[in-house]
Design a protein around this motif. Structure first.
Motif, PDB file in Angstrom:
ATOM      1  N   ALA A  87     -13.144   7.972  -2.195  1.00  0.00           N
ATOM      2  CA  ALA A  87     -12.839   6.568  -1.899  1.00  0.00           C
ATOM      3  C   ALA A  87     -11.455   6.172  -2.421  1.00  0.00           C
ATOM      4  O   ALA A  87     -11.277   5.070  -2.952  1.00  0.00           O
ATOM      5  CB  ALA A  87     -13.906   5.657  -2.482  1.00  0.00           C
ATOM      6  N   ARG A  88     -10.499   7.058  -2.323  1.00  0.00           N
ATOM      7  CA  ARG A  88      -9.105   6.796  -2.678  1.00  0.00           C
ATOM      8  C   ARG A  88      -8.218   7.641  -1.776  1.00  0.00           C
ATOM      9  O   ARG A  88      -8.630   8.714  -1.320  1.00  0.00           O
ATOM     10  CB  ARG A  88      -8.801   7.156  -4.146  1.00  0.00           C
ATOM     11  CG  ARG A  88      -9.536   6.358  -5.183  1.00  0.00           C
ATOM     12  CD  ARG A  88      -9.038   4.932  -5.282  1.00  0.00           C
ATOM     13  NE  ARG A  88      -9.677   4.273  -6.418  1.00  0.00           N
ATOM     14  CZ  ARG A  88     -10.874   3.714  -6.404  1.00  0.00           C
ATOM     15  NH1 ARG A  88     -11.587   3.755  -5.286  1.00  0.00           N
ATOM     16  NH2 ARG A  88     -11.379   3.130  -7.473  1.00  0.00           N
ATOM     17  N   ASP A  89      -7.001   7.176  -1.550  1.00  0.00           N
ATOM     18  CA  ASP A  89      -6.010   7.997  -0.870  1.00  0.00           C
ATOM     19  C   ASP A  89      -5.307   8.851  -1.917  1.00  0.00           C
ATOM     20  O   ASP A  89      -4.971   8.374  -3.009  1.00  0.00           O
ATOM     21  CB  ASP A  89      -4.989   7.124  -0.139  1.00  0.00           C
ATOM     22  CG  ASP A  89      -5.582   6.435   1.082  1.00  0.00           C
ATOM     23  OD1 ASP A  89      -6.356   7.097   1.796  1.00  0.00           O
ATOM     24  OD2 ASP A  89      -5.286   5.247   1.310  1.00  0.00           O
ATOM     25  N   ARG A 121     -12.418   1.692  -0.694  1.00  0.00           N
ATOM     26  CA  ARG A 121     -10.951   1.762  -0.720  1.00  0.00           C
ATOM     27  C   ARG A 121     -10.347   0.363  -0.612  1.00  0.00           C
ATOM     28  O   ARG A 121      -9.407   0.022  -1.334  1.00  0.00           O
ATOM     29  CB  ARG A 121     -10.455   2.645   0.422  1.00  0.00           C
ATOM     30  CG  ARG A 121     -10.725   4.132   0.224  1.00  0.00           C
ATOM     31  CD  ARG A 121     -10.262   4.951   1.408  1.00  0.00           C
ATOM     32  NE  ARG A 121     -10.508   6.374   1.192  1.00  0.00           N
ATOM     33  CZ  ARG A 121     -10.289   7.315   2.109  1.00  0.00           C
ATOM     34  NH1 ARG A 121      -9.836   6.979   3.298  1.00  0.00           N
ATOM     35  NH2 ARG A 121     -10.528   8.590   1.828  1.00  0.00           N
ATOM     36  N   LYS A 122     -10.880  -0.442   0.294  1.00  0.00           N
ATOM     37  CA  LYS A 122     -10.376  -1.814   0.438  1.00  0.00           C
ATOM     38  C   LYS A 122     -10.667  -2.637  -0.810  1.00  0.00           C
ATOM     39  O   LYS A 122      -9.849  -3.461  -1.227  1.00  0.00           O
ATOM     40  CB  LYS A 122     -11.002  -2.471   1.670  1.00  0.00           C
ATOM     41  CG  LYS A 122     -10.575  -1.847   2.989  1.00  0.00           C
ATOM     42  CD  LYS A 122     -11.272  -2.508   4.170  1.00  0.00           C
ATOM     43  CE  LYS A 122     -10.857  -1.856   5.487  1.00  0.00           C
ATOM     44  NZ  LYS A 122     -11.577  -2.473   6.648  1.00  0.00           N
ATOM     45  N   GLU A 140     -10.818  -1.599  -3.868  1.00  0.00           N
ATOM     46  CA  GLU A 140      -9.865  -1.214  -4.912  1.00  0.00           C
ATOM     47  C   GLU A 140      -8.501  -1.863  -4.675  1.00  0.00           C
ATOM     48  O   GLU A 140      -7.838  -2.302  -5.613  1.00  0.00           O
ATOM     49  CB  GLU A 140      -9.731   0.309  -4.940  1.00  0.00           C
ATOM     50  CG  GLU A 140      -8.810   0.831  -6.019  1.00  0.00           C
ATOM     51  CD  GLU A 140      -9.324   0.543  -7.420  1.00  0.00           C
ATOM     52  OE1 GLU A 140      -8.507   0.557  -8.363  1.00  0.00           O
ATOM     53  OE2 GLU A 140     -10.530   0.308  -7.575  1.00  0.00           O
ATOM     54  N   LYS A 141      -8.091  -1.932  -3.421  1.00  0.00           N
ATOM     55  CA  LYS A 141      -6.808  -2.563  -3.112  1.00  0.00           C
ATOM     56  C   LYS A 141      -6.847  -4.058  -3.400  1.00  0.00           C
ATOM     57  O   LYS A 141      -5.879  -4.626  -3.894  1.00  0.00           O
ATOM     58  CB  LYS A 141      -6.445  -2.312  -1.645  1.00  0.00           C
ATOM     59  CG  LYS A 141      -6.159  -0.852  -1.330  1.00  0.00           C
ATOM     60  CD  LYS A 141      -5.950  -0.626   0.158  1.00  0.00           C
ATOM     61  CE  LYS A 141      -5.740   0.849   0.467  1.00  0.00           C
ATOM     62  NZ  LYS A 141      -5.603   1.101   1.920  1.00  0.00           N
ATOM     63  N   ASP A 181     -14.659   3.481   3.231  1.00  0.00           N
ATOM     64  CA  ASP A 181     -13.611   2.531   3.626  1.00  0.00           C
ATOM     65  C   ASP A 181     -13.721   1.227   2.845  1.00  0.00           C
ATOM     66  O   ASP A 181     -12.711   0.659   2.410  1.00  0.00           O
ATOM     67  CB  ASP A 181     -13.694   2.247   5.128  1.00  0.00           C
ATOM     68  CG  ASP A 181     -13.350   3.468   5.968  1.00  0.00           C
ATOM     69  OD1 ASP A 181     -12.697   4.399   5.437  1.00  0.00           O
ATOM     70  OD2 ASP A 181     -13.739   3.506   7.152  1.00  0.00           O
ATOM     71  N   ASP A 223       0.849  -1.183   0.000  1.00  0.00           N
ATOM     72  CA  ASP A 223       0.000   0.000   0.000  1.00  0.00           C
ATOM     73  C   ASP A 223       0.886   1.234   0.000  1.00  0.00           C
ATOM     74  O   ASP A 223       1.536   1.531   1.007  1.00  0.00           O
ATOM     75  CB  ASP A 223      -0.913  -0.010   1.226  1.00  0.00           C
ATOM     76  CG  ASP A 223      -1.875   1.170   1.235  1.00  0.00           C
ATOM     77  OD1 ASP A 223      -1.946   1.873   0.213  1.00  0.00           O
ATOM     78  OD2 ASP A 223      -2.543   1.383   2.261  1.00  0.00           O
ATOM     79  N   PRO A 278     -13.923   8.536  -7.799  1.00  0.00           N
ATOM     80  CA  PRO A 278     -12.548   8.161  -8.168  1.00  0.00           C
ATOM     81  C   PRO A 278     -12.357   7.989  -9.668  1.00  0.00           C
ATOM     82  O   PRO A 278     -11.290   8.303 -10.201  1.00  0.00           O
ATOM     83  CB  PRO A 278     -12.336   6.833  -7.421  1.00  0.00           C
ATOM     84  CG  PRO A 278     -13.307   6.866  -6.296  1.00  0.00           C
ATOM     85  CD  PRO A 278     -14.493   7.590  -6.828  1.00  0.00           C
TER      86      PRO A 278
END
Length: 704
Positions: free
Chosen positions: A545-547, A63-64, A66-67, A60, A39, A345
């Motif tokens: 929904a992204r960093d 985001r998870k 997408e990862k 959250d 990450d 996003p």
């Protein structure tokens, strides 16, 4: 003699071959898996906050999700299988006895020491001949011996005797290691025995055909098609083409949002019945009356017309959801709320392509609009909305309580510059903010990285003036001063200098130093840059929904023509710490941003507008005029002629090189005299240089 190729029919060598082949394939795949699972945001600092809005859990989960999508489960399974198979091969390698070929040694065959005399050799050979002669011995059935084995043993004994007694045979043994002279050699092909057995050849051909005729072309084709399918910014090529067609020279943020909804990615997200599902509910909510804008979604009348002109389908739903996201409109449906957060996003990624398209046209307005759209998407704020909506718990009602009927929005910086009692009196009320919510909003605001520019000027490294077509450096000096910062120190004038490396500092000139002098402290001591680059904390974006790591874009524009004069230079890392060890207290360290470009081909005064745009926060940008003075090349030549040319000092690099060529170093008396002259010249030269800098460089007013 030639080489004899044979298969490894005993199966001793194939584990080595297969292990090597598997390792070559598994290692790159392992790197891909590790790189995908890592990450990047984990190493970044975050703004400390306890704020969580109603849909924070949905953000959250997206985001998870997408990862997880980046990890590729089939790839992980393949890597695990590869390492397990290599472990099995290592077990075979360690447990399988590989036969080794012994060196042919006549002494070992005759069972005598190498120091044996000729008499001992003859007597031993005679005894062994009598014992192992084929006419006097019979095969031992218990040992599975045959007459061929007995004959071969007797021949071996005879060759050993001849190698020790016959001169020619002995020379063959010494030179080639064999009494018969030079021998051929065999190469075992390391393949499993099952692959080379009779009748399996057709399967080998089939396997190779599948590997090199089907699988390899498929992998190469997939990779090549994947590269052609997406643009450099990561958007689908069809989406980039649609954005190109939607580009207009006078496009604004609302127009860009409409253009982003044309992305082909939304057709995948809303395929089939999903395109029309819930569309009427979304439009009714975003077109309802708003508190601070005509509509709840933050649309203008022009944007409303664009939405209604679209036919029902993925684009219309994507556009409606984008306005619902920007307006933070509650849809009262879990699936629709999730879709609302999922479209942002995608739009953020598509906006990168639109920025690249705008930059290709080099028009100022569309480029700035694309950067402002990026800010809106990250902060979930509609166009022309108040920057105060970036703060936790702030709603249009609270913004109205702060701004009143003013047509000019209040920036976060202006709001926090007010006395605390005044701020509380405006927002801490029944129906607005509680005391705890107010403290949390102020806590986040005081961590936002606002880059306050202190000075900007042009220079050419190592030169006193700028001539046509020279390589100019735009130096921007600024400090990160979060809104509401207290006890901000005055700007140290020495921090505003950009110090060139010394002429005799060969390491710095050649770039062999990781540290460089970037200023001086209050005592005049040099300040060296850090070995490590400093990254600001991840953007405070609770709805995205992204960093996202903030970036600052520095570029010059021509205000008269509305064109970009110098393309943007992007900065995401800095040379000085932004916050102290507690990650909340600002250091107020002076940061240096540099952008190099070629000077105009003709002398003159060129006035530009410098933009320093943060892509993550609304209202954190800087806009100021800077003037570039380009002198005639003759002026630089005149300055060079005025400088006195003297012998190089003995302790300088030039002096050392002069001595190496055979020149004599200057005497101590001359050096002392030269030093005094240089000191006097430096004093006057500094004043001249400062005067020249003031006419050549553009120094902005110090930060207020």
């Amino acid at each position: 003699m030639g080489a004899d190729y044979a298969y490894d029919e005993e199966g001793h060598l194939w584990p080595f071959f297969v292990f090597t082949l598997t390792l070559i394939i598994t290692l790159p795949l392992t790197y891909m898996v590790v790189n995908r699972s890592r990450d990047p945001a984990a190493s970044f600092k975050r703004i400390q906050t306890n704020f969580r809005h109603d849909h924070a859990d949905l953000v959250d989960s997206l985001r998870k999700q997408e990862k997880r999508k980046d990890r590729k489960l089939w790839l992980i399974a393949l890597v695990i299988a590869g390492w397990a198979f290599m472990g099995y091969l290592l077990y075979l390698i360690n447990t399988t006895e590989v036969p080794s070929q012994k060196l042919w040694n006549p002494y070992d065959i005759l069972n005598i020491p190498e120091s044996a005399t000729e008499k001992v050799i003859k007597s031993t050979f005679k005894k062994l001949s009598l014992k192992f002669h084929p006419d006097k011995i019979r095969p031992d059935a218990s040992k599975n011996e045959t007459m061929e084995d007995l004959n071969a043993r007797y021949v071996e004994i005879s060759k050993a005797y001849q190698a020790l007694t016959d001169e020619e045979v002995r020379n063959n043994f010494i030179q080639y290691g064999n009494p018969d002279g030079k021998q051929g050699y065999s190469i075992n092909i390391a393949l499993p025995k099952a692959m080379v057995s009779d009748g399996n050849g057709k399967y080998i051909v089939l396997i190779y055909s599948m590997l090199f005729g089907v699988l390899l072309p498929y992998l190469v084709g997939s990779w090549w098609y994947g590269t052609l399918r997406r643009s450099k910014e990561g958007a689908l090529m069809e989406s980039a083409n649609r954005l190109f067609r939607a580009y207009q020279d006078d496009i604004d943020e609302g127009g860009i949002i409409s253009a982003l909804s044309t992305g082909q990615e939304y057709e995948v997200l809303f395929h089939g019945d999903k395109a029309d599902s819930g569309l009427s509910r979304i439009e009714s909510r975003i077109l309802a009356d708003g508190e601070s804008s005509p509509f709840a979604g933050g649309l203008s009348l022009k944007d409303k017309e664009k939405l209604e002109d679209l036919e029902s389908g993925p684009q219309r739903k994507a556009l409606a959801l984008l306005w619902a996201y920007l307006g933070r409109v509650e849809l009262d449906d879990p699936a629709l709320n999730k879709a609302k957060l999922a479209v942002a996003p995608i739009a953020h990624a598509l906006n990168k392509s639109f920025t690249a398209i705008s930059l290709a046209y080099m028009n100022t307005a569309p480029l700035l609009a694309s950067y402002y759209t990026n800010q809106l998407l990250i902060q979930a704020i509609p166009p022309k909305a108040s920057p105060l909506l970036q703060l936790p718990y702030f709603t249009p009602a609270i913004v109205k309580a702060v701004e009143g009927d003013s047509r000019i929005h209040t920036s976060v910086q202006s709001f926090l510059d007010r006395p605390d009692a005044k701020r509380r009196s405006l927002v801490v009320k029944k129906g607005l903010l509680t005391e705890e919510q107010y403290r949390e909003a102020i806590n986040v605001a005081k961590q936002l990285p606002y880059l306050r520019v202190a000075k900007a000027y042009f220079k050419v490294t190592g030169e006193r003036c700028i001539i046509p077509s020279s390589l100019v450096t735009l130096v921007v000096k600024g400090r990160f001063v979060p809104p509401g910062s207290e006890n901000v120190p005055e700007v140290n004038e020495t921090d505003l200098e950009d110090i060139d490396p010394a002429e005799d500092d060969l390491d710095a000139i050649l770039g062999r130093k990781t540290k460089k002098q970037i200023g001086k402290d209050e005592n005049g001591k040099p300040i060296m840059s850090s070995d490590e680059s400093i990254t600001p904390p991840l953007a405070s974006a609770p709805y995205l929904a992204r960093d996202h790591s903030p970036r600052w874009h520095v570029f010059l524009t021509d205000s008269k023509q509305g064109r970009v004069a110098v393309p943007p230079f992007t900065f995401a890392q800095f040379d000085r710490p932004i916050f102290k060890d507690d990650d909340k207290t600002p250091t107020f360290a002076m940061q240096t941003l540099k952008a190099q470009f070629q000077a105009p081909p003709q002398a003159g005064h060129y006035t530009f507008v410098m933009h320093v745009v943060c892509d993550s926060y609304v209202g954190f940008d800087t806009k100021m005029e800077v003037t570039l003075v380009v002198d005639e090349a003759s002026k630089a030549a005149a300055m060079a002629d005025e400088e006195e040319i003297s012998e190089p000092d003995e302790d300088s690099i030039a002096g050392i090189m002069n001595a190496a060529k055979g020149g004599a170093p200057p005497s101590a008396k001359f050096s002392k005299k030269r030093k005094e002259e240089e000191d006097s010249d430096d004093e006057s030269g500094t004043e001249e240089e400062e005067d020249d800098t003031s006419s050549t460089n553009t120094d902005t007013d110090e930060e207020n």
